[in-house]
Write an enzyme that holds these catalytic residues in place. Structure first.
Site, PDB file in Angstrom:
ATOM      1  N   CYS A   2       0.852  -1.183   0.000  1.00  0.00           N
ATOM      2  CA  CYS A   2       0.000   0.000   0.000  1.00  0.00           C
ATOM      3  C   CYS A   2       0.896   1.244   0.000  1.00  0.00           C
ATOM      4  CB  CYS A   2      -0.939   0.113   1.182  1.00  0.00           C
ATOM      5  SG  CYS A   2      -2.080  -1.258   1.308  1.00  0.00           S
ATOM      6  N   ARG A  27       3.799  -0.355  -4.878  1.00  0.00           N
ATOM      7  CA  ARG A  27       3.532  -0.847  -3.524  1.00  0.00           C
ATOM      8  C   ARG A  27       2.190  -1.575  -3.420  1.00  0.00           C
ATOM      9  NH1 ARG A  27       6.802   1.413   0.179  1.00  0.00           N
ATOM     10  NH2 ARG A  27       5.350   0.797   1.793  1.00  0.00           N
ATOM     11  N   TRP A  74      -2.882  -2.651  -1.651  1.00  0.00           N
ATOM     12  CA  TRP A  74      -2.577  -4.070  -1.839  1.00  0.00           C
ATOM     13  C   TRP A  74      -3.370  -4.765  -0.747  1.00  0.00           C
ATOM     14  CZ3 TRP A  74      -0.447  -8.092   0.984  1.00  0.00           C
ATOM     15  CH2 TRP A  74      -0.035  -9.210   0.251  1.00  0.00           C
ATOM     16  N   ASN A 100      -1.399   2.234   5.736  1.00  0.00           N
ATOM     17  CA  ASN A 100      -0.561   1.177   5.169  1.00  0.00           C
ATOM     18  C   ASN A 100      -0.084   0.310   6.332  1.00  0.00           C
ATOM     19  OD1 ASN A 100       2.911   1.247   4.120  1.00  0.00           O
ATOM     20  ND2 ASN A 100       1.458  -0.394   3.939  1.00  0.00           N
ATOM     21  N   GLY A 101      -0.483  -0.956   6.310  1.00  0.00           N
ATOM     22  CA  GLY A 101      -0.079  -1.836   7.402  1.00  0.00           C
ATOM     23  C   GLY A 101      -1.199  -2.790   7.748  1.00  0.00           C
ATOM     24  N   GLU A 487      16.505 -18.020  -9.077  1.00  0.00           N
ATOM     25  CA  GLU A 487      16.092 -16.667  -9.449  1.00  0.00           C
ATOM     26  C   GLU A 487      15.423 -16.665 -10.835  1.00  0.00           C
ATOM     27  OE1 GLU A 487      15.578 -14.009  -8.049  1.00  0.00           O
ATOM     28  OE2 GLU A 487      15.729 -12.425  -9.537  1.00  0.00           O
ATOM     29  N   LYS A 491      11.681 -15.379 -11.475  1.00  0.00           N
ATOM     30  CA  LYS A 491      11.359 -14.315 -12.437  1.00  0.00           C
ATOM     31  C   LYS A 491      10.264 -14.784 -13.377  1.00  0.00           C
ATOM     32  CE  LYS A 491      12.620 -11.471 -11.045  1.00  0.00           C
ATOM     33  NZ  LYS A 491      13.434 -11.264  -9.888  1.00  0.00           N
ATOM     34  N   GLU A 494       6.741 -15.216 -11.458  1.00  0.00           N
ATOM     35  CA  GLU A 494       6.073 -14.030 -10.914  1.00  0.00           C
ATOM     36  C   GLU A 494       5.522 -13.111 -11.989  1.00  0.00           C
ATOM     37  OE1 GLU A 494       8.479 -11.355  -8.559  1.00  0.00           O
ATOM     38  OE2 GLU A 494      10.209 -11.689  -9.818  1.00  0.00           O
ATOM     39  N   HIS A 510      16.568 -36.886  -8.320  1.00  0.00           N
ATOM     40  CA  HIS A 510      15.892 -37.307  -7.081  1.00  0.00           C
ATOM     41  C   HIS A 510      14.412 -36.930  -7.088  1.00  0.00           C
ATOM     42  CE1 HIS A 510      19.684 -38.537  -5.368  1.00  0.00           C
ATOM     43  NE2 HIS A 510      20.196 -37.400  -5.797  1.00  0.00           N
ATOM     44  N   LYS A 609       5.689  -4.457  -4.561  1.00  0.00           N
ATOM     45  CA  LYS A 609       7.150  -4.397  -4.509  1.00  0.00           C
ATOM     46  C   LYS A 609       7.673  -4.359  -3.077  1.00  0.00           C
ATOM     47  CE  LYS A 609      11.113  -2.964  -6.824  1.00  0.00           C
ATOM     48  NZ  LYS A 609      11.444  -4.322  -7.262  1.00  0.00           N
TER      49      LYS A 609
END
Ligand code: F6R
Length: 614
Positions: A2, A27, A74, A100-101, A487, A491, A494, A510, A609
């Site tokens: 947020c 955000r 968000w 925000n929180g 990574e 990428k 997401e 395995h 983010k």
């Protein structure tokens, strides 16, 4: 998560608030809203969707007010919807709040308010907070600031809030605990933001509110900052921003992600600046120098981080152990903080975070500090909470990273960590001067080598066309390139929503090998180093099961080229430095695949983010 923005002054507030929200969309971007004070009333515009949708809707109405607050969301409590969007009004209609929180004890507070006859339009914890403040104000017959202070002492959780009373719109009350909040100081005007990007063009003077602080923000008065629990006045330290507007714009690229991938050579030069003095055979990192004795004698380094930053921590584990011969443990912030881990006074905790705000990483370092360990922060955002909380640290200096998928921040983190590992190796007497100098020289030419990798863009786009419809993908790597396989997979998943997994190549047999068939693309990170022959065998194993192999190899490679379906070359470099090159084609592949699938690569669904909630 947020983003919040606020403005008081003589200008029209709406464009400032909306442009600020657009810069904070990284955000959270599932809904947004603005509260403007106009003609003695609060005008609210709220819409599910991107800020642009809310803006178009608002522009059909009067937006002439000269103060207001705004929010991009968000979702945490309640799905994305117009009703759940902030700002939220109190039952009286007099108070309006953005937040925000997370208010963790919202259910007990809600029950208390329901018992007093309060009603709620949304499913959010924020609407409970604004009504709690109204309730306290009525009970105490006090001014807003006192009501905010008293209400916040009943709140458990994290918050950055802006609130005002419709009768005093030129006085915005802000408070912070666990979520970021910055105040920009102009001449006869003030700005509020989750970070400073919303008001970069107006002022470079900012005060970062600290946890447990609140302030009254009005256009012309000095800031009145106080501690929430005691009401004691505190001085805010004024910081000068160094960021400029250009660095947060797209500069001709379709997406920030592509711009940021291309910025990597420059970002790494900026990470080196003043630190890597290859000609003189020196590394100068002030944060490290200050604590060089602690680093020299440390029994163990624990690196904590989340997501992509956790992958750079894994790369660092290889580098620190190789160069400095110091034991390293890598921990997810979220696991570490709740595990009752053993932390000794002679341990060093390194926290890695692009945003410097990630809640789990922050909680992990607070715990480590309590246990007496030295905390070293590696952050990208100047003035961020983790950078201020750490005893010492090093900024990555990659510049603002706006695309939600981290790219240049990752390579800059690895650059800082490589310099640290080399310097520690030197302090701990692990190399000869000539070895050390050779490593420094090779590190200094890495940005040029990344430029060479970026020249393969057409080939990479062509490969992406062939795999854009895949539903699964496997990424394999070994040694220091195992984290790069992780990574690469992160990428891809997401931003393109293709299921992807990263594995150490030897682990394939395995379990994951069962997944391989002619529809499974397998991305193999296979530069010419100590693990090469083993990777050749892994590629053969995939081909024997009809899998498609896309390999990242060193220029001139023949063996894997003969077996793989596609190869992308990187220039020759030292094994320890290969992650800085091998990750680049994987970033580009994910980017192209996501764009071809019609995904918004800068704002992938469900993500934000800056993850300021746990
Ligand atoms: C992935 C990504 C995230 C972040 C993670 C930690 O591309 O960006 O996985 O790496 O949320 O964020 P920071 O580094 O800000 O602590």
């Amino acid at each position: 998560m947020c983003g919040i923005v606020g403005y008081v002054g003589d200008r029209k507030a709406f464009p400032i608030l909306v442009n600020g929200l657009k810069r904070l969309e990284y955000r959270g971007y599932d809904s947004s809203g603005v509260a403007l004070s106009q003609n003695g009333e609060i005008t609210l515009f709220k819409k599910q969707g991107m800020v642009k949708e809310m803006e178009d809707h608002a522009l059909e109405h009067d937006t002439s007010g000269s103060s207001g607050i705004a929010h991009t969301r968000w979702a945490t409590h309640g799905e994305p919807s117009d009703e759940n969007s902030h700002p939220h009004l109190s039952n009286s209609g007099n108070l309006v709040l953005v937040h925000n929180g997370i208010i963790e004890n919202y259910q007990s507070l809600k029950k208390l308010l329901l018992d007093k006859g309060y009603t709620f339009q949304s499913e959010t914890d924020t609407e409970i907070l604004v009504n709690l403040i109204q309730y306290v104000q009525e009970q105490e017959s006090c001014e807003l600031r006192k009501a905010v202070r008293l209400a916040l002492t009943q709140v458990v959780g994290a918050y950055a809030i802006c609130i005002y009373d419709k009768s005093y719109p030129e006085d915005i009350v802000v408070a912070k605990l666990g979520s970021p909040l910055v105040i920009g100081l102009g001449v006869n005007e003030k700005f509020i933001g989750s970070d400073a990007t919303p008001f970069l063009e107006y002022t470079k003077e900012v005060i970062y509110l600290e946890d447990g602080e609140m302030a009254s923000v009005s256009a012309t008065e000095d800031l009145d900052i106080r501690l929430i629990d005691t009401n004691k006045e505190v001085d805010g330290k004024i910081h000068q921003l160094e960021m400029d507007l250009e660095s947060i714009e797209k500069g001709g690229y379709d997406y920030f992600m592509m711009k940021e991938i291309y910025e990597q050579p420059r970002a790494i030069y900026d990470t080196f600046r003043g630190r890597l003095l290859a000609d003189k055979g020196m590394i100068k990192m002030s944060g490290l120098e200050e604590y060089s004795d602690r680093f020299r004698t440390a029994d163990r380094i624990i690196i904590t981080a989340c997501g992509t930053s956790w992958h750079s921590a894994l790369v660092a584990e290889y580098l620190f152990e190789e160069f400095a011969r110091v034991p390293v443990e890598v921990e997810y912030g979220s696991e570490f903080r709740y595990r009752n881990p053993i932390i000794r006074k002679n341990d060093i905790i390194i926290a890695i975070s692009q945003s410097g705000e990630t809640a789990d990483t922050l909680a992990a370092i607070k715990m480590a500090k309590k246990a007496g360990a030295l905390v070293f922060g590696i952050c990208n955002v100047p003035g961020s909470t983790i950078s201020r909380e750490a005893h010492a640290g090093a900024y990555t200096h990659a510049g603002p990273e706006i695309g939600v998928a981290s790219t240049k921040a990752f390579t800059s983190q690895i650059t800082v960590l490589t310099m640290m590992a080399l310097e520690l190796g030197k302090i701990r007497g692990e190399f000869s001067t000539s070895e050390y100098r050779a490593l420094l020289r090779e590190l200094s030419v890495i940005p040029k080598k990344i430029e060479t990798v970026l020249e393969s863009i057409d080939l990479i786009e062509d490969i992406a066309t062939q795999y854009k419809d895949a539903t699964n993908a496997l990424y394999l790597g070994r040694g220091v390139n195992f984290p790069i396989a992780l990574e690469g997979a992160l990428k891809l998943k997401e931003i393109s929503y293709i299921h992807a997994e990263g594995y150490p190549a030897a682990e394939m047999k395995h379990g994951p090998i069962a997944l391989i068939d002619e529809n499974m693309p397998v991305f193999v990170v296979a530069p010419n180093n100590g693990h090469y022959e083993k990777l050749v065998s892994n590629v053969q194993e995939v081909k024997a099961r009809s899998g498609k192999v896309i390999a990242v190899v060193t220029k001139g490679d023949t063996e894997i080229r003969n077996a793989a379906d596609h190869v992308i070359e990187i220039p020759e470099t030292l094994e320890a430095l290969t992650p800085l090159l091998t990750v680049v084609p994987l970033q580009l592949l994910s980017y192209f695949i996501a764009v071809m699938r019609g995904c918004d690569v800068d704002r992938p669904r469900n993500l934000a983010k800056s993850v300021t909630v746990e």
